[in-house]
Scaffold this active site. Structure first.
Site, PDB file in Angstrom:
ATOM      1  N   GLU A 190     -23.334  -9.425  21.993  1.00  0.00           N
ATOM      2  CA  GLU A 190     -23.323 -10.771  21.405  1.00  0.00           C
ATOM      3  C   GLU A 190     -22.820 -11.727  22.473  1.00  0.00           C
ATOM      4  O   GLU A 190     -21.633 -11.731  22.806  1.00  0.00           O
ATOM      5  CB  GLU A 190     -22.434 -10.797  20.161  1.00  0.00           C
ATOM      6  CG  GLU A 190     -22.925  -9.914  19.026  1.00  0.00           C
ATOM      7  CD  GLU A 190     -24.282 -10.318  18.488  1.00  0.00           C
ATOM      8  OE1 GLU A 190     -24.722 -11.464  18.754  1.00  0.00           O
ATOM      9  OE2 GLU A 190     -24.921  -9.496  17.816  1.00  0.00           O
ATOM     10  N   CYS A 207     -19.478 -19.800  19.710  1.00  0.00           N
ATOM     11  CA  CYS A 207     -20.768 -19.468  20.316  1.00  0.00           C
ATOM     12  C   CYS A 207     -21.940 -20.072  19.555  1.00  0.00           C
ATOM     13  O   CYS A 207     -23.009 -20.285  20.125  1.00  0.00           O
ATOM     14  CB  CYS A 207     -20.933 -17.959  20.428  1.00  0.00           C
ATOM     15  SG  CYS A 207     -20.841 -17.097  18.841  1.00  0.00           S
TER      16      CYS A 207
END
Length: 506
Positions: free
Chosen positions: A247, A281
């Site tokens: 990720e 993010c």
């Protein structure tokens, strides 16, 4: 749960991944002279594998008990969790409770509500030749899993993968970020008192310890962090042919069309960009819009910032701080891109960067070359939606693409002509609120999916199983040599899949 602690506090750097550490005793974390020259985590990984091979996490009862224990940790230690993340980055209690506790608790409850059904064998369709057999998919744990977490959501981004790893029946080694040091201490000292010490372990430290961990063979690796370090993790996994999830984030574009509810757009953009001081993010990383829309949007953004944080956001209790001096210096340097239209104030002592909007930003400038990860929102002007789509597609595929417009056809146009890990129409970051949606990147923004059942599937090996009868050998003889045309015809008639609705014209 075993804890291996280290006083090392190293910043994330590629050249820190070296094998130059003295081994530690797996129970105490102290140096072990007998193991000098060996990897310090061999014994720890071996003990976790022994627990997995013994079947300690195989039963639904054991998995449920560990998930319930994790839930108790979140309930019992709510205030210490809030205090830890406040110490690390002055995260407001509202943001901390929502992101670090509530979303994780929802994940735990969702898994507990569904785990029994997810674990059941999944029976599949059969062809004529296997009609008397049993064909199914069994969901099995990989074995020993390594979870490496980041600093920006230091509990959330460790515990949500952990929920999936537990649900799938794995033993887990957790490596929290050393940069969010208060939360790291909490995870190392408190979480082990809730989980089975034979099946779960925590290792602390910096890149040196992470490097040494990655030298060991794990059965699955889950990493959240930057693309640069993600490549290092992937290279280490490749040496053992270890599957993994990455990720990695990226620069999430946000197209604002001329047709939209201006103040609503501004409110949602400011919230998404400034939540956790932009250290998210999924945050909108830059805006694409026409010059006319930019001029209309700036006053609305200024109003939203004032409404949320007052005339001086530095005094607001609802605005977080940058995690470290290094990150502060990096983000402050990005203020030199384009021109500051809103905000721009900084305070090095507090690691404060004001909610900021940049205009006249060129695609080649630093703010458009790296993920900002701070409360700065650049605006890049484009002529129309086609130019915006072309701009997005000319860059690495992001974790999310956002579009704001009152025209539903335009939303779907951007959705169909771009590629990203996720997509948001008329809002930012809210897709992560749903456990029913997968979370993950694509290309430079990541590899693999998790959340909800996607987490269970990520940490499960889907084993293909076919159980046949020892009798009926006459049917099996069709596939044995010597081969004949008649045998081929019979095999085709019993095993071939025909296209639905197809027909042959004579």
């Amino acid at each position: 749960m075993i804890v291996c602690r280290s006083k090392t506090r190293l910043t994330e750097a590629t050249n820190a991944f070296k094998d130059n550490s003295v081994p530690q005793n797996r129970d105490t974390g102290k140096m072990d002279s007998k193991a000098a020259g060996m990897n310090p985590y061999v014994g720890l990984v071996s003990s976790l594998r022994d627990a997995w091979l013994a079947g300690k996490m195989r039963t639904v009862e054991q998995r449920v008990s560990q998930l319930e224990a994790l839930g108790r940790f979140l309930d019992d230690k709510k205030q210490p969790i809030l205090d830890a993340v406040a110490s690390d980055m002055r995260k407001p209690p509202f943001e901390a409770e929502l992101s670090e506790i509530i979303l994780v608790r929802n994940e735990v409850n969702h898994v507990l509500n569904n785990l029994s059904s997810w674990m059941k064998d999944e029976f599949v369709d059969k062809n004529l030749v296997t009609q008397l057999d049993t064909a199914f998919i069994r969901k099995e744990p990989y074995g020993v899993v390594l979870i490496i977490g980041p600093w920006n959501y230091p509990l959330h981004l460790i515990l949500i993968p952990l929920v999936g790893a537990i649900a799938a029946g794995n033993c887990v080694l957790i490596k929290p970020s050393e940069i969010s040091s208060s939360t790291e201490t909490l995870v190392a000292e408190v979480l082990p008192t809730y989980l089975d010490r034979d099946c779960f372990a925590v290792v602390t430290g910096g890149p040196e310890e992470t490097s040494q961990l990655l030298e060991n063979k794990f059965d699955y690796i889950f990493f959240t962090g930057s693309p640069r370090v993600g490549k290092i993790v992937m290279a280490a996994a490749a040496k053992h042919l270890t599957p993994l999830t990455l990720e990695l984030g990226g620069k999430n574009p946000c197209y604002v069309a001329d047709e939209c509810d201006l103040q609503n757009v501004a409110n949602r953009l400011v919230w998404g960009r400034c939540f956790n001081a932009g250290q998210t993010c999924l945050a909108p990383d830059y805006v694409l819009c026409s010059m006319e829309m930019q001029e209309k949007l700036l006053p609305a953004l200024r109003r939203a910032i004032t409404d949320f944080f007052g005339p001086n956001p530095q005094e607001s209790p609802d605005f977080a701080r940058i995690i470290s001096d290094r990150e502060f210096q990096r983000i402050r340097a990005l203020l030199g891109s384009g021109r500051v239209a809103i905000g721009g104030q900084t305070d090095e002592r507090e690691r404060y960067v004001a909610p900021t909007v940049l205009v006249d930003v060129q695609p080649s400038e630093p703010a458009m070359q790296e993920e900002i990860f701070g409360p700065i929102l650049p605006i890049v002007t484009v002529g129309n939606v086609d130019e915006a789509i072309a701009f997005i597609n000319s860059r690495e595929r992001p974790l999310a693409v956002y579009v704001f417009t009152s025209n539903n056809k335009l939303v779907h146009r951007v959705l169909e002509r771009t590629s990203s890990g996720g997509f948001g129409g008329n809002d930012a970051m809210m897709q992560m609120m749903l456990v029913s949606l997968p979370f993950g990147g694509i290309g430079n923004s990541g590899l693999g999916l998790y959340h909800g059942k996607f987490s269970f599937d990520t940490f499960s090996h889907h084993r293909a199983c076919l159980l046949r009868n020892m009798g009926l050998e006459a049917m099996n003889a069709l596939r044995y040599p010597p081969y004949t045309e008649r045998k081929m015809g019979l095999v085709l008639s019993t095993s071939r899949i025909k296209r639905s609705g197809s027909c042959t014209l004579l």
